[in-house]
Design an enzyme around this catalytic site. Structure first.
Site, PDB file in Angstrom:
ATOM      1  N   HIS A 193       0.873  -1.188   0.000  1.00  0.00           N
ATOM      2  CA  HIS A 193       0.000   0.000   0.000  1.00  0.00           C
ATOM      3  C   HIS A 193       0.905   1.231   0.000  1.00  0.00           C
ATOM      4  O   HIS A 193       1.951   1.220   0.653  1.00  0.00           O
ATOM      5  CB  HIS A 193      -0.840   0.062   1.289  1.00  0.00           C
ATOM      6  CG  HIS A 193      -2.138  -0.684   1.258  1.00  0.00           C
ATOM      7  ND1 HIS A 193      -2.660  -1.299   2.384  1.00  0.00           N
ATOM      8  CD2 HIS A 193      -3.052  -0.883   0.261  1.00  0.00           C
ATOM      9  CE1 HIS A 193      -3.823  -1.854   2.079  1.00  0.00           C
ATOM     10  NE2 HIS A 193      -4.084  -1.628   0.812  1.00  0.00           N
ATOM     11  N   CYS A 204      -2.181   2.990   9.147  1.00  0.00           N
ATOM     12  CA  CYS A 204      -3.217   2.026   8.740  1.00  0.00           C
ATOM     13  C   CYS A 204      -4.411   2.063   9.691  1.00  0.00           C
ATOM     14  O   CYS A 204      -5.538   1.801   9.279  1.00  0.00           O
ATOM     15  CB  CYS A 204      -2.660   0.608   8.727  1.00  0.00           C
ATOM     16  SG  CYS A 204      -1.363   0.340   7.542  1.00  0.00           S
TER      17      CYS A 204
HETATM   18  N1  ARG Z   1      -3.855  -7.055   6.500  1.00  0.00           N
HETATM   19  C1  ARG Z   1      -4.267  -5.842   5.862  1.00  0.00           C
HETATM   20  C2  ARG Z   1      -4.235  -6.014   4.353  1.00  0.00           C
HETATM   21  O1  ARG Z   1      -3.355  -6.666   3.861  1.00  0.00           O
HETATM   22  C3  ARG Z   1      -3.387  -4.715   6.282  1.00  0.00           C
HETATM   23  C4  ARG Z   1      -3.833  -3.384   5.787  1.00  0.00           C
HETATM   24  C5  ARG Z   1      -2.932  -2.273   6.223  1.00  0.00           C
HETATM   25  N2  ARG Z   1      -3.480  -1.020   5.969  1.00  0.00           N
HETATM   26  C6  ARG Z   1      -2.892   0.000   5.341  1.00  0.00           C
HETATM   27  N3  ARG Z   1      -3.503   1.125   5.260  1.00  0.00           N
HETATM   28  N4  ARG Z   1      -1.726  -0.144   4.763  1.00  0.00           N
HETATM   29  O2  ARG Z   1      -5.067  -5.523   3.642  1.00  0.00           O
END
Ligand code: ARG
Length: 276
Positions: free
Chosen positions: A171, A265
């Site tokens: 991300h 996150c």
């Molecule tokens: N386990 C989640 C996923 O893979 C983690 C998300 C993390 N969030 C973020 N904004 N980077 O989607």
């Protein structure tokens, strides 16, 4: 770059989700290992420390009810992108997170926000980060290039697409932090060469963070223009921020790291119409 003498904090409005049902039962990013035990109670305690810190800094924090069976819902940044009170909803790549989209959209709709239910896959502020009036949009793993166009149309801000290439930084908010209206920091290794060139030309003074600090999720940070909350283990980032006149505040969110997320996150920024 000379540090600005006085950094000023802006009052923020955040949405967060208690990790009541947090666990790692599937793997959709390289950090998630279902074989590794997770201490849900500790995750809650660590998350509460983040809530307390946001409040101590004077920010308004609201909460969405966590859905049982959706352990990743704690990562509220993936719930929407809100600009000027307009809410672009999310559509997840993975079926494991699908129900979170309507839940977050409903939260905003119930409170009178103007919402748009997206057609294309986008994972909210995980990939869409507003810097001043410009929306930086990540792609490569989750949000699609088509979603960038959809975001530009609905939110009415110019979009800059950025290609992510390292699966550990899947991300945009794991690879880049917005520090202020015209200041960012990022890990160059997370970006394709053409995207790196774009970042270098738009933000020549940006802080460039090394791999070790990026691996500690040092870029998954939240800034109010003065205070920057980040994982305490990312000590190199804290030092660089101090040099620039910011006030870094370290936290231990080790349990939530097991899901592949940290401070940013867990924190969705609600930019209300009055602009926060
Ligand atoms: N386990 C989640 C996923 O893979 C983690 C998300 C993390 N969030 C973020 N904004 N980077 O989607």
């Amino acid at each position: 770059m000379e540090p600005r003498t006085q950094r000023s904090a802006r009052a923020r409005h955040y949405l967060m989700c208690r990790p009541t049902h947090f666990e790692v039962t599937y793997s959709i990013n390289p950090w998630m290992d279902p074989a590794k035990p997770v201490d849900t109670e500790l995750a809650v305690t660590q998350w509460e420390q983040l809530v307390a810190l946001h409040r101590r800094l004077g920010h308004r924090v609201e909460f969405i009810e966590p859905l049982p069976g959706y352990p990743d819902m704690v990562y509220a940044a993936n719930g929407a992108t809100v600009v000027d009170g307009r809410v672009l909803g999310v559509r997840f790549r993975d079926v494991e997170r699908a129900a979170e989209g309507p839940a977050y959209l409903g939260w905003f709709r119930d409170r009178g926000y103007q919402v748009h239910d997206p057609v294309h896959v986008n994972e909210g502020e995980g990939d869409f980060l507003l810097v001043g009036d410009r929306l930086l949009c990540g792609t490569g793993f989750r949000s699609t290039p088509e979603s960038h166009v959809e975001a530009e149309e609905f939110l009415g801000r110019p979009v800059v697409g950025l290609q992510l290439v390292d699966p550990r930084f899947y991300h945009l908010d794991t690879a880049l932090t917005v520090l202020d209206d015209d200041e960012i920091m990022y890990y160059p290794g997370a970006f394709a060469p053409h995207s790196l060139a774009v970042l270098e030309s738009l933000y020549p003074d940006a802080i460039r963070v090394d791999e070790a600090d990026a691996e500690h999720f040092g870029l998954n940070a939240v800034s109010d223009g003065r205070h920057v909350i980040l994982p305490e283990s990312a000590s190199g980032v804290a030092r660089r921020l101090r040099e620039r006149g910011f006030e870094p505040l370290g936290l231990d969110l080790s349990e939530l790291l097991k899901g592949g997320g940290s401070v940013k996150c867990c924190t969705l920024l609600i930019r209300d119409r009055t602009r926060t």
